[in-house]
Write a protein that holds these residues in place. Sequence first.
Motif, short mmCIF file in Angstrom:
data_model
loop_
_atom_site.label_atom_id
_atom_site.label_comp_id
_atom_site.label_asym_id
_atom_site.label_seq_id
_atom_site.Cartn_x
_atom_site.Cartn_y
_atom_site.Cartn_z
N THR A 120 75.84 9.02 65.47
CA THR A 120 75.69 9.74 64.32
C THR A 120 74.74 8.61 63.36
OG1 THR A 120 77.54 8.61 63.26
CG2 THR A 120 78.10 10.68 64.09
N HIS A 121 74.81 7.37 63.66
CA HIS A 121 73.92 6.26 62.94
C HIS A 121 72.48 6.60 63.43
CE1 HIS A 121 77.26 4.54 60.98
NE2 HIS A 121 77.93 4.19 62.15
N ALA A 122 72.30 6.73 64.68
CA ALA A 122 70.97 7.00 65.37
C ALA A 122 70.32 8.19 64.55
CB ALA A 122 70.96 6.98 66.88
N LEU A 123 71.32 9.35 64.51
CA LEU A 123 70.75 10.50 64.14
C LEU A 123 70.25 10.55 62.60
CD1 LEU A 123 69.91 13.52 64.19
CD2 LEU A 123 72.47 14.07 64.24
N ALA A 124 71.26 9.79 61.92
CA ALA A 124 71.17 9.43 60.37
C ALA A 124 69.78 8.89 60.16
CB ALA A 124 72.40 9.20 59.78
N TYR A 125 69.80 7.85 60.82
CA TYR A 125 68.34 6.90 60.92
C TYR A 125 67.07 7.74 61.11
CZ TYR A 125 65.57 2.74 61.25
OH TYR A 125 64.45 1.79 61.16
N THR A 126 67.06 8.27 62.20
CA THR A 126 66.17 9.52 62.61
C THR A 126 65.66 10.42 61.61
OG1 THR A 126 66.57 9.05 64.92
CG2 THR A 126 65.04 10.90 64.37
N LEU A 127 66.73 11.12 60.93
CA LEU A 127 66.61 12.05 59.92
C LEU A 127 65.94 11.27 58.67
CD1 LEU A 127 69.60 14.21 60.27
CD2 LEU A 127 67.52 14.97 60.85
N ALA A 128 66.42 10.07 58.40
CA ALA A 128 65.86 9.44 57.21
C ALA A 128 64.70 8.75 57.33
CB ALA A 128 66.96 8.43 56.77
N THR A 129 64.16 8.30 58.36
CA THR A 129 63.04 7.53 58.53
C THR A 129 61.76 8.10 59.39
OG1 THR A 129 63.68 6.48 60.60
CG2 THR A 129 64.31 5.31 58.56
N ARG A 130 62.23 9.38 60.18
CA ARG A 130 61.43 10.02 61.02
C ARG A 130 60.81 9.14 62.26
NH1 ARG A 130 59.96 15.18 59.60
NH2 ARG A 130 60.29 15.72 57.33
N ARG A 131 61.65 7.91 62.44
CA ARG A 131 61.49 7.18 63.65
C ARG A 131 62.36 7.68 64.66
NH1 ARG A 131 61.96 0.75 61.51
NH2 ARG A 131 60.00 0.58 60.79
N GLY A 132 61.97 7.95 65.98
CA GLY A 132 62.74 8.37 67.03
C GLY A 132 63.53 7.21 67.34
N THR A 133 64.94 7.67 67.08
CA THR A 133 66.08 6.39 67.19
C THR A 133 67.07 6.63 68.13
OG1 THR A 133 65.11 5.34 65.36
CG2 THR A 133 67.45 4.40 66.14
N TYR A 134 67.59 5.99 69.10
CA TYR A 134 68.63 6.32 70.08
C TYR A 134 69.54 5.24 70.34
CZ TYR A 134 64.68 9.22 70.60
OH TYR A 134 63.71 10.23 70.19
N TYR A 135 70.92 5.56 71.09
CA TYR A 135 71.64 4.57 71.32
C TYR A 135 71.63 4.26 72.70
CZ TYR A 135 75.89 1.89 71.17
OH TYR A 135 76.76 0.68 71.34
N SER A 136 71.39 2.95 73.09
CA SER A 136 71.04 2.56 74.42
C SER A 136 72.56 2.25 75.14
CB SER A 136 70.23 1.43 74.80
OG SER A 136 70.46 0.98 76.09
N ARG A 137 72.79 3.21 75.98
CA ARG A 137 74.26 2.94 76.66
C ARG A 137 74.27 1.75 77.55
NH1 ARG A 137 74.96 8.65 79.52
NH2 ARG A 137 73.20 7.85 80.17
N SER A 138 73.16 1.54 78.08
CA SER A 138 73.40 0.38 79.14
C SER A 138 73.17 -0.96 78.31
CB SER A 138 71.93 0.33 80.16
OG SER A 138 70.83 0.53 79.40
N ARG A 139 72.66 -0.76 77.25
CA ARG A 139 72.28 -2.21 76.57
C ARG A 139 73.19 -2.36 75.22
NH1 ARG A 139 66.39 -2.22 74.49
NH2 ARG A 139 66.52 -0.18 74.84
#
Lengths: 129, 129
Positions: free
Chosen positions: A53-72
Amino acid sequence: MSHDPTPISDNPAEFTLDPVIAARLKLNDAGLIPAVVQAVDTREVLMMAWMDTHALAYTLATRRGTYYSRSRDEYWIKGLTSGNVQEVTDVALDCDGDTVLVTVHQTGGACHTGARTCFDADPLLGPGQ
Amino acid sequence: MSHDPTPISDNPAEFTLDPVIAARLKLNDAGLIPAVVQAVDTREVLMMAWMDTHALAYTLATRRGTYYSRSRDEYWIKGLTSGNVQEVTDVALDCDGDTVLVTVHQTGGACHTGARTCFDADPLLGPGQ
């Protein structure tokens, strides 16, 4: 006297998703939702990644494509180190709330290999086969 | 005297994936891999679904877009009952082997709601917002 605009935080964890949107998401057991990323210009499917939810919130707020890396086990603001940034034009939730489609202007290659898309290298079936 | 061609089986469980391909797949704990489905003509991202190795083997062998329904715990040959079939033109594995991109000729709507795509109804962000 001029002021610099407020710099954009590089910490998605500081961003909280609108509860109205959060209520419509079906996250998996790890609290993640798959994000399909498509280029707005070429319409190529560039990659598939995961968001919390934080990555999606950040993407919506900043328009920077942002994800959560499961491996890292960390947030991943696409292009922050490589320069291959994604400027997000659209985000859409699917009919049952368990996938998002993220449409972007992609700078450089989307794939960590440097390729334009993550699907360029390994075709399993083509039209003529 | 003419003979009908051998009918295509409607049972994906009878199909086994080429071991060379199977060795490159990274399935999740449930034995599934996400499949992003794109229209070959309009380039729309139509839907996201899941495949196990039998669904992928069946899709590769028959060019019928075929998935595994997690909610119904059964194979789902797209359009078999609705008529909204997918004729598969391409399948590509991504760079780290954990997502497939399936390119299709989509007959009718891809979404169970009847919409053209599963991403039509619920935009979270658009270019002008």
